[in-house]
Design a protein around this motif. Structure first.
Motif, PDB file in Angstrom:
ATOM      1  N   GLY A 296      21.485  18.985  22.135  1.00 10.31           N
ATOM      2  CA  GLY A 296      22.818  18.645  22.590  1.00 10.31           C
ATOM      3  C   GLY A 296      22.683  17.899  23.897  1.00 10.31           C
ATOM      4  O   GLY A 296      21.595  17.835  24.487  1.00 10.31           O
ATOM      5  N   ALA A 297      23.766  17.335  24.379  1.00  6.73           N
ATOM      6  CA  ALA A 297      23.722  16.646  25.669  1.00  6.73           C
ATOM      7  C   ALA A 297      25.125  16.590  26.245  1.00  6.73           C
ATOM      8  O   ALA A 297      26.076  16.266  25.545  1.00  6.73           O
ATOM      9  CB  ALA A 297      23.158  15.236  25.518  1.00  6.73           C
ATOM     10  N   SER A 298      25.217  16.929  27.519  1.00  6.50           N
ATOM     11  CA  SER A 298      26.505  16.817  28.212  1.00  6.50           C
ATOM     12  C   SER A 298      26.533  15.597  29.113  1.00  6.50           C
ATOM     13  O   SER A 298      27.551  15.309  29.739  1.00  6.50           O
ATOM     14  CB  SER A 298      26.772  18.077  29.035  1.00  6.50           C
ATOM     15  OG  SER A 298      25.725  18.299  29.965  1.00  6.50           O
ATOM     16  N   SER A 299      25.405  14.867  29.171  1.00  8.36           N
ATOM     17  CA  SER A 299      25.345  13.650  29.988  1.00  8.36           C
ATOM     18  C   SER A 299      24.164  12.818  29.516  1.00  8.36           C
ATOM     19  O   SER A 299      23.239  13.318  28.871  1.00  8.36           O
ATOM     20  CB  SER A 299      25.157  13.989  31.475  1.00  8.36           C
ATOM     21  OG  SER A 299      23.887  14.591  31.680  1.00  8.36           O
ATOM     22  N   THR A 300      24.179  11.538  29.871  1.00  2.37           N
ATOM     23  CA  THR A 300      23.037  10.687  29.529  1.00  2.37           C
ATOM     24  C   THR A 300      21.799  11.123  30.320  1.00  2.37           C
ATOM     25  O   THR A 300      20.678  11.021  29.821  1.00  2.37           O
ATOM     26  CB  THR A 300      23.342   9.213  29.820  1.00  2.37           C
ATOM     27  OG1 THR A 300      23.754   9.071  31.179  1.00  2.37           O
ATOM     28  CG2 THR A 300      24.442   8.696  28.912  1.00  2.37           C
ATOM     29  N   ALA A 301      22.001  11.621  31.531  1.00  2.00           N
ATOM     30  CA  ALA A 301      20.855  12.067  32.336  1.00  2.00           C
ATOM     31  C   ALA A 301      20.146  13.231  31.657  1.00  2.00           C
ATOM     32  O   ALA A 301      18.898  13.285  31.635  1.00  2.00           O
ATOM     33  CB  ALA A 301      21.324  12.468  33.737  1.00  2.00           C
ATOM     34  N   GLN A 302      20.920  14.153  31.106  1.00  2.00           N
ATOM     35  CA  GLN A 302      20.321  15.287  30.402  1.00  2.00           C
ATOM     36  C   GLN A 302      19.566  14.802  29.162  1.00  2.00           C
ATOM     37  O   GLN A 302      18.447  15.258  28.885  1.00  2.00           O
ATOM     38  CB  GLN A 302      21.406  16.278  30.010  1.00  2.00           C
ATOM     39  CG  GLN A 302      20.864  17.558  29.389  1.00  2.00           C
ATOM     40  CD  GLN A 302      21.985  18.486  28.939  1.00  2.00           C
ATOM     41  OE1 GLN A 302      23.024  18.045  28.439  1.00  2.00           O
ATOM     42  NE2 GLN A 302      21.787  19.779  29.122  1.00  2.00           N
ATOM     43  N   LEU A 303      20.156  13.889  28.423  1.00  2.00           N
ATOM     44  CA  LEU A 303      19.488  13.373  27.233  1.00  2.00           C
ATOM     45  C   LEU A 303      18.210  12.630  27.604  1.00  2.00           C
ATOM     46  O   LEU A 303      17.182  12.769  26.928  1.00  2.00           O
ATOM     47  CB  LEU A 303      20.438  12.441  26.474  1.00  2.00           C
ATOM     48  CG  LEU A 303      19.925  11.866  25.156  1.00  2.00           C
ATOM     49  CD1 LEU A 303      19.506  12.965  24.184  1.00  2.00           C
ATOM     50  CD2 LEU A 303      20.981  10.972  24.517  1.00  2.00           C
ATOM     51  N   GLN A 304      18.263  11.881  28.670  1.00  2.00           N
ATOM     52  CA  GLN A 304      17.071  11.154  29.132  1.00  2.00           C
ATOM     53  C   GLN A 304      15.915  12.111  29.395  1.00  2.00           C
ATOM     54  O   GLN A 304      14.771  11.854  28.991  1.00  2.00           O
ATOM     55  CB  GLN A 304      17.405  10.368  30.405  1.00  2.00           C
ATOM     56  CG  GLN A 304      16.245   9.559  30.961  1.00  2.00           C
ATOM     57  CD  GLN A 304      16.613   8.824  32.240  1.00  2.00           C
ATOM     58  OE1 GLN A 304      17.507   9.248  32.974  1.00  2.00           O
ATOM     59  NE2 GLN A 304      15.956   7.723  32.511  1.00  2.00           N
ATOM     60  N   LYS A 305      16.219  13.241  30.039  1.00  2.00           N
ATOM     61  CA  LYS A 305      15.177  14.238  30.308  1.00  2.00           C
ATOM     62  C   LYS A 305      14.639  14.830  29.010  1.00  2.00           C
ATOM     63  O   LYS A 305      13.431  14.997  28.837  1.00  2.00           O
ATOM     64  CB  LYS A 305      15.738  15.361  31.191  1.00  2.00           C
ATOM     65  CG  LYS A 305      16.045  14.940  32.610  1.00  2.00           C
ATOM     66  CD  LYS A 305      16.673  16.088  33.384  1.00  2.00           C
ATOM     67  CE  LYS A 305      17.092  15.660  34.789  1.00  2.00           C
ATOM     68  NZ  LYS A 305      17.796  16.756  35.500  1.00  2.00           N
ATOM     69  N   ASN A 306      15.553  15.127  28.081  1.00  2.00           N
ATOM     70  CA  ASN A 306      15.121  15.759  26.833  1.00  2.00           C
ATOM     71  C   ASN A 306      14.239  14.838  25.991  1.00  2.00           C
ATOM     72  O   ASN A 306      13.352  15.305  25.275  1.00  2.00           O
ATOM     73  CB  ASN A 306      16.337  16.188  26.016  1.00  2.00           C
ATOM     74  CG  ASN A 306      17.049  17.394  26.600  1.00  2.00           C
ATOM     75  OD1 ASN A 306      16.486  18.119  27.426  1.00  2.00           O
ATOM     76  ND2 ASN A 306      18.283  17.626  26.192  1.00  2.00           N
TER      77      ASN A 306
END
Length: 323
Positions: A299-309
Motif C-alpha cells: 500500500g502507499a499513502s504517498s509517493t515518498a513511501q512508495l519510492q522507499k518500498n
C-alpha cells in the motif's frame, strides 16, 4: 486537470518482473494494493500521484477488491476515474485484479462464495472501474457452506464469459486449495495465483504447505500485508505514535505490541541496519526472496513511501541464518 503522459522510460528504471507460476504472465515484483488510501474518504489527487508514480516506475499491477474503500466500492470507483482521466491509453499495459468474497451489500447474496454473489459482484466491479474485463478475478475467501464446485465453476464461467482473463484464490485452506487447483486445471482455466498473508511475523503460507503446493502446481503467489499493518516498519520501535494505525485500533490493537514482539522487531531492525536498509525495506525483500513468491503487494499513502518500498526490488539476498 493536467493531462498525464506516462514516463517513456517506465520499463528502464529497475523494476523486475517475475513469471507467475507456469503461466505467460509476468508480474512486477512490487504490486500496488488499493486496500487503504484509495477510497472515497481519501484525496483523489493523492491517489493520482501515487498511481502515476507507480506506473512511471514499472508497477503495472493494481490490486483491488469489491469492498475496498471506505466506503465499500469506492476504491474501484477511484480506479474508474483514473481510467478515464489517465490510464485508458495504457489499459493493455496494466494488470488489474479485483475480488469478491467478503461483505459487500445487504441480504443473502452480498457475501461469501455463491455463483450469484461472485458474478453479480464482478459485474458491479466492472461498472465501477469502467472496464470491459479485469485481468484477474479472485475468490477472496473460502466459503465452508457453499459447495466448492459452485464457487469454482463460477470462476471458470467468468473466464469463459470474457469478464476476466485469469482467476485466483485468496486465503483458502490447504485441502480446498488443492481441490481448486485440480478442478480449474481440468477445465482449462488454471488458477493463476494464490494471494495470502506472508511476512516475517506471519509465515502461515509456508507453515501450512500452501507455498509448497503453489510451487508444485505452477501457481504464482502474491503476499498481502507484507509489513504486518505497519509493525514491520520503524513506527513502533519506540512505542505507539499518536497518529499511527495502532492508535486508531481498527486493524491493529495496542495489545498486539507485547514486550516479546517489540524485542523481536528491534532485533530485526538491527539486522536491517546492518544490511544498509530500513526495517520496511528488509521486510519486503525477505518476502521476495522466499521460494515461490511472485510479487509483494504494497500500500502507499504517498509517493515518498512508495519510492522507499520499491527499493526492495534490488535488495541483497538473505542468508538462511540472517534473521
Amino acid at each position: 486537470m493536467e493531462k498525464y503522459f506516462a514516463d517513456p522510460l517506465r520499463y528502464d528504471g529497475g523494476m523486475k518482473y517475475e513469471r507467475c507460476g507456469r503461466s505467460g504472465v509476468l508480474l512486477p515484483k512490487v504490486s500496488l494494493g488499493f486496500w487503504h488510501n484509495f477510497g472515497g474518504v481519501d484525496s483523489y489527487e493523492r491517489s493520482r500521484e501515487i498511481t502515476h508514480y507507480a506506473f512511471d516506475h514499472g508497477v503495472v499491477h493494481f490490486d483491488l477488491a469489491n469492498n475496498y474503500g471506505p466506503p465499500y466500492g469506492s476504491a474501484e470507483e477511484t480506479m474508474g476515474r483514473l481510467m478515464e482521466d489517465d490510464f485508458r491509453p495504457y489499459r493493455d499495459e496494466l494488470f488489474i485484479s479485483t475480488k469478491a468474497g467478503y461483505d459487500m451489500w445487504p441480504g443473502p447474496y452480498g457475501n461469501w462464495g455463491s455463483r450469484k454473489y461472485l458474478m453479480a459482484s464482478l459485474d458491479q466491479s466492472l461498472q465501477r472501474m469502467h472496464l470491459d474485463y479485469v485481468d484477474l478475478f479472485y475468490s477472496h475467501r473460502y466459503d465452508p457452506e457453499t459447495p466448492l464446485e459452485e464457487t469454482l465453476q463460477a470462476l471458470v464461467d467468468i473466464v469463459r464469459s470474457g469478464k476476466a482473463l485469469y482467476v485466483g484464490i485468496s486465503r483458502w485452506p490447504l485441502e480446498a486449495t488443492r481441490t481448486a487447483f485440480q478442478y480449474l486445471k481440468e477445465r482449462d482455466v488454471p488458477c493463476l495465483i494464490y494471494q495470502g498473508r506472508l511476512n516475517m511475523l506471519d509465515r502461515e503460507p509456508q507453515q501450512s504447505g500452501i507455498l509448497d503446493l503453489c510451487r508444485e502446481q505452477g501457481v504464482g503467489f502474491i503476499s498481502f500485508s507484507p509489513l504486518a499493518q505497519g509493525l514491520l516498519t520503524d513506527r513502533y520501535l519506540n512505542g505507539i505514535p499518536e497518529d499511527s494505525r495502532m492508535s486508531k485500533g481498527k486493524f491493529l490493537k495496542e495489545s498486539m505490541l507485547t514486550d516479546e514482539l517489540l524485542t523481536r522487531l528491534r532485533r530485526y531492525n538491527e539486522v536491517a541496519q546492518g544490511r544498509g536498509e530500513t526495517l520496511a525495506e528488509m521486510a519486503l525483500a525477505w518476502i521476495l526472496h522466499q521460494p515461490g513468491v511472485t510479487s509483494v503487494l504494497v500500500g502507499a499513502s504517498s509517493t515518498a513511501q512508495l519510492q522507499k518500498n520499491l527499493k526492495c526490488v534490488n535488495a541483497e539476498p538473505f542468508a538462511d541464518n540472517e534473521l
